[in-house]
Design a protein around this motif. Structure first.
Motif, PDB file in Angstrom:
ATOM      1  N   THR A  23       0.831  -1.206   0.000  1.00  0.00           N
ATOM      2  CA  THR A  23       0.000   0.000   0.000  1.00  0.00           C
ATOM      3  C   THR A  23       0.861   1.249   0.000  1.00  0.00           C
ATOM      4  OG1 THR A  23      -1.709  -1.178   1.210  1.00  0.00           O
ATOM      5  CG2 THR A  23      -1.803   1.221   1.265  1.00  0.00           C
ATOM      6  N   ILE A  24       1.831   1.280   0.866  1.00  0.00           N
ATOM      7  CA  ILE A  24       2.711   2.447   0.974  1.00  0.00           C
ATOM      8  C   ILE A  24       3.540   2.608  -0.295  1.00  0.00           C
ATOM      9  CG2 ILE A  24       4.665   3.434   2.231  1.00  0.00           C
ATOM     10  CD1 ILE A  24       1.957   3.627   3.677  1.00  0.00           C
ATOM     11  N   ARG A  25       4.034   1.517  -0.867  1.00  0.00           N
ATOM     12  CA  ARG A  25       4.843   1.578  -2.092  1.00  0.00           C
ATOM     13  C   ARG A  25       4.061   2.265  -3.213  1.00  0.00           C
ATOM     14  NH1 ARG A  25       6.019  -3.628  -2.858  1.00  0.00           N
ATOM     15  NH2 ARG A  25       7.897  -3.455  -1.606  1.00  0.00           N
ATOM     16  N   GLY A  26       2.792   1.917  -3.374  1.00  0.00           N
ATOM     17  CA  GLY A  26       1.964   2.530  -4.409  1.00  0.00           C
ATOM     18  C   GLY A  26       1.802   4.023  -4.195  1.00  0.00           C
ATOM     19  N   TYR A  27       1.566   4.409  -2.948  1.00  0.00           N
ATOM     20  CA  TYR A  27       1.412   5.837  -2.663  1.00  0.00           C
ATOM     21  C   TYR A  27       2.725   6.587  -2.878  1.00  0.00           C
ATOM     22  CZ  TYR A  27       0.877  10.277  -0.447  1.00  0.00           C
ATOM     23  OH  TYR A  27       0.883  11.626  -0.226  1.00  0.00           O
ATOM     24  N   VAL A  28       3.823   6.016  -2.439  1.00  0.00           N
ATOM     25  CA  VAL A  28       5.130   6.675  -2.587  1.00  0.00           C
ATOM     26  C   VAL A  28       5.465   6.871  -4.063  1.00  0.00           C
ATOM     27  CG1 VAL A  28       7.624   6.371  -2.231  1.00  0.00           C
ATOM     28  CG2 VAL A  28       6.036   5.976  -0.346  1.00  0.00           C
ATOM     29  N   GLN A  29       5.175   5.889  -4.900  1.00  0.00           N
ATOM     30  CA  GLN A  29       5.422   6.043  -6.339  1.00  0.00           C
ATOM     31  C   GLN A  29       4.578   7.178  -6.911  1.00  0.00           C
ATOM     32  OE1 GLN A  29       4.704   2.057  -7.739  1.00  0.00           O
ATOM     33  NE2 GLN A  29       6.806   1.422  -7.350  1.00  0.00           N
TER      34      GLN A  29
ATOM     35  N   SER B 210       5.877  10.536  -5.423  1.00  0.00           N
ATOM     36  CA  SER B 210       7.195  10.890  -5.970  1.00  0.00           C
ATOM     37  C   SER B 210       7.053  11.551  -7.338  1.00  0.00           C
ATOM     38  CB  SER B 210       8.084   9.651  -6.084  1.00  0.00           C
ATOM     39  OG  SER B 210       8.371   9.139  -4.809  1.00  0.00           O
ATOM     40  N   GLN B 211       6.220  10.977  -8.192  1.00  0.00           N
ATOM     41  CA  GLN B 211       5.995  11.555  -9.522  1.00  0.00           C
ATOM     42  C   GLN B 211       5.361  12.940  -9.396  1.00  0.00           C
ATOM     43  OE1 GLN B 211       3.597   8.554 -11.389  1.00  0.00           O
ATOM     44  NE2 GLN B 211       5.337   7.199 -11.764  1.00  0.00           N
ATOM     45  N   ARG B 212       4.411  13.074  -8.483  1.00  0.00           N
ATOM     46  CA  ARG B 212       3.751  14.352  -8.251  1.00  0.00           C
ATOM     47  C   ARG B 212       4.762  15.383  -7.731  1.00  0.00           C
ATOM     48  NH1 ARG B 212       2.776  16.162  -4.003  1.00  0.00           N
ATOM     49  NH2 ARG B 212       1.204  17.336  -2.988  1.00  0.00           N
ATOM     50  N   SER B 213       5.605  14.979  -6.807  1.00  0.00           N
ATOM     51  CA  SER B 213       6.592  15.893  -6.227  1.00  0.00           C
ATOM     52  C   SER B 213       7.597  16.373  -7.268  1.00  0.00           C
ATOM     53  CB  SER B 213       7.332  15.219  -5.069  1.00  0.00           C
ATOM     54  OG  SER B 213       6.453  14.958  -4.002  1.00  0.00           O
TER      55      SER B 213
END
Length: 92
Positions: A66-72, A75-78
Motif C-alpha cells: 500500500t505504501i509503495r503505491g502511494y510513494v510512487q 514521488s511523480q507528483r513531487s
C-alpha cells in the motif's frame, strides 16, 4: 507551538524560518534549507523546492504494498511540482 496561557504570535515562523534566515545573513551563508516536504507552500515563502532521497523500512508486509503505491504516486507528483516551481523561481 507554545503554552495555551502564553501565546506567541508567529512563533512557528520565527523559529523555523526567520531566525535561521537571520543567522545565515549574519554569518555569510548563501543557502538556508527550510526542511523537507511541502515544496508548494514553502515556495510562496521564497524557498525553491529541493528533492530529497528518503529510505524507510516497513516491517509489516501487507502495509508495504500500500505504501509503495502511494510513494510512487507522490514521488511523480513531487517531481512535477518541483520542476514547475523551479521554472518559475524568483531566486536567481
Amino acid at each position: 507551538g507554545c503554552l495555551p496561557e502564553y501565546e506567541v504570535k508567529n512563533l512557528h515562523f520565527e523559529v523555523c524560518y526567520w531566525a535561521a534566515i537571520e543567522y545565515c545573513i549574519k554569518n555569510g551563508l548563501d543557502k538556508m534549507e527550510p526542511g523537507a516536504g511541502g515544496g508548494d507552500y514553502k515556495w510562496v515563502r521564497g524557498f525553491d523546492p529541493i528533492l530529497i532521497h528518503s529510505v524507510h523500512y516497513l516491517a509489516q508486509r501487507s502495509f508495504r504494498k500500500t505504501i509503495r503505491g502511494y510513494v510512487q504516486f507522490d514521488s511523480q507528483r513531487s517531481v512535477s511540482i518541483a520542476k514547475l516551481l523551479n521554472e518559475r523561481s524568483h531566486v536567481k
